[in-house]
Design an enzyme around this catalytic site. Sequence first.
Site, PDB file in Angstrom:
ATOM      1  N   ARG A 187      44.293  52.103  40.896  1.00 27.96           N
ATOM      2  CA  ARG A 187      43.607  50.835  41.242  1.00 27.96           C
ATOM      3  C   ARG A 187      42.801  50.960  42.544  1.00 27.96           C
ATOM      4  O   ARG A 187      42.755  50.028  43.350  1.00 27.96           O
ATOM      5  CB  ARG A 187      44.596  49.680  41.384  1.00 27.96           C
ATOM      6  CG  ARG A 187      45.282  49.276  40.109  1.00 27.96           C
ATOM      7  CD  ARG A 187      44.278  48.688  39.101  1.00 27.96           C
ATOM      8  NE  ARG A 187      44.968  48.062  37.999  1.00 27.96           N
ATOM      9  CZ  ARG A 187      45.436  48.720  36.929  1.00 27.96           C
ATOM     10  NH1 ARG A 187      45.262  50.029  36.820  1.00 27.96           N
ATOM     11  NH2 ARG A 187      46.046  48.076  35.966  1.00 27.96           N
ATOM     12  N   SER A 257      47.090  41.239  36.534  1.00 26.89           N
ATOM     13  CA  SER A 257      48.162  41.621  37.464  1.00 26.89           C
ATOM     14  C   SER A 257      47.765  41.189  38.867  1.00 26.89           C
ATOM     15  O   SER A 257      46.704  41.572  39.359  1.00 26.89           O
ATOM     16  CB  SER A 257      48.354  43.134  37.467  1.00 26.89           C
ATOM     17  OG  SER A 257      48.779  43.579  36.203  1.00 26.89           O
ATOM     18  N   GLU A 353      46.226  42.550  44.356  1.00 30.00           N
ATOM     19  CA  GLU A 353      45.126  43.225  43.674  1.00 30.00           C
ATOM     20  C   GLU A 353      43.816  42.407  43.744  1.00 30.00           C
ATOM     21  O   GLU A 353      42.796  42.942  44.173  1.00 30.00           O
ATOM     22  CB  GLU A 353      45.542  43.531  42.220  1.00 30.00           C
ATOM     23  CG  GLU A 353      44.512  44.227  41.381  1.00 30.00           C
ATOM     24  CD  GLU A 353      43.903  45.457  42.028  1.00 30.00           C
ATOM     25  OE1 GLU A 353      44.591  46.164  42.760  1.00 30.00           O
ATOM     26  OE2 GLU A 353      42.699  45.680  41.799  1.00 30.00           O
TER      27      GLU A 353
END
Length: 357
Positions: A187, A257, A353
């Site tokens: 990520r 997420s 995130e």
Amino acid sequence: MPQRLAIVLPPNSDQCPDMTEQTLSLIPDFDLSARNTLALKARSRFGLVLDAPDQVPAAFALAEKRGLGLRILGGGSNVVLSPEFEGITALVAIKGRSIREETDEHVLVEAAAGENWNDLVAYTVKAGFGGIENLALIPGTVGAAPVQNIGAYGAEIADVFESLTAYDSATGEVVEFSRQDCGFAYRDSVFKQQAGRFVVLSLRLRLPKPWQPNLGFAGLSELAGRDDLTPGLVMDRVIALRQSKLPDWRVTPNAGSFFQNPVVAPSQVEPILAEFPNAPKYPQADGKLKLSAGWLIEQAGLKGFTLGPAGISERHALVVVNHGGASADDISALASHIKATIRARFGVELHQEPVLL
Ligand code: EPU
């Protein structure tokens, strides 16, 4: 180092005074409420829709000329938008996709930054090519995909990444990034590390031939051994898995997420394993262990928890949802509560995130 391709337009608008006003039309009081998947009420003093690559440097020049800040938005699926932005919000809407090359070893697929990611997955699968079917149904645009190195079901975009072109707002140049230039990690990428600097314009993927299905992930492994296996079959299974696990942002607004899965030292995991011997954990190449943030949040008793209009999904503990009328502050208050709870309960730090914009 990324390769310099060409100077499209000097970032200093004085050198090109009429270009920006002629080619771009500012939209006043731009409503972004329907342009972010958390459905946060958000407005920008001005908006721009960029549908050609040369409009990107023109937008920076225009912002500079007007003395306004400029921020770039793709599909709005990984952001927490503030209610008001006093500058220009530019949507990247550059379209186009094609199969550039096909050999016995690979297929090169090219797509412009404003294409929808899932449409690109469906396009490649329909053309008979596998390689990104595990990444089906991830919301957002092609341009945003490499920024957080999107991943799911044992695959990530870095696996099939060939190159991308981006506008570098620091130098006014269009540059080409190879896979190595991008600094991909879980990520993560240089585009995320240097947020606001680069605007992705187009992406090239190299899909290997013959197709090798990636079925290692739970939920896909039962497809192994089928002699009728196609990329389309895997894509359909991935879509069904996502639909069964994750809330649909169109029904229950969310940003996927909300935290990364924490990667921690084995010593940090010991007390957790002493209490929960079956806690999910995934060994990493560097000896660390990746834990499941969703599992930790559920064990901490927070699945379905609400704080004002923000909440944690009943379906998946890693998904923060807007139950209606939530603001960025409501989302951040809930995020802080989750982080503090997981820190106190498990001694693990969670990292958000979605980006605060
Ligand atoms: N789990 C729970 N409770 C929950 C949710 C999950 O205990 O409420 C447990 C599961 O049982 C499983 C583990 O946590 O043992 C992992 O859950 P899951 O397979 O759903 O995957 P994840 O780690 O939560 C990651 C990605 C997703 C991606 C899925 C599938 C991150 C931050 N998230 O989620 O990506 O779709 O794997 O590969 O890496 C996204 O980034 O927005 C995203 C949705």
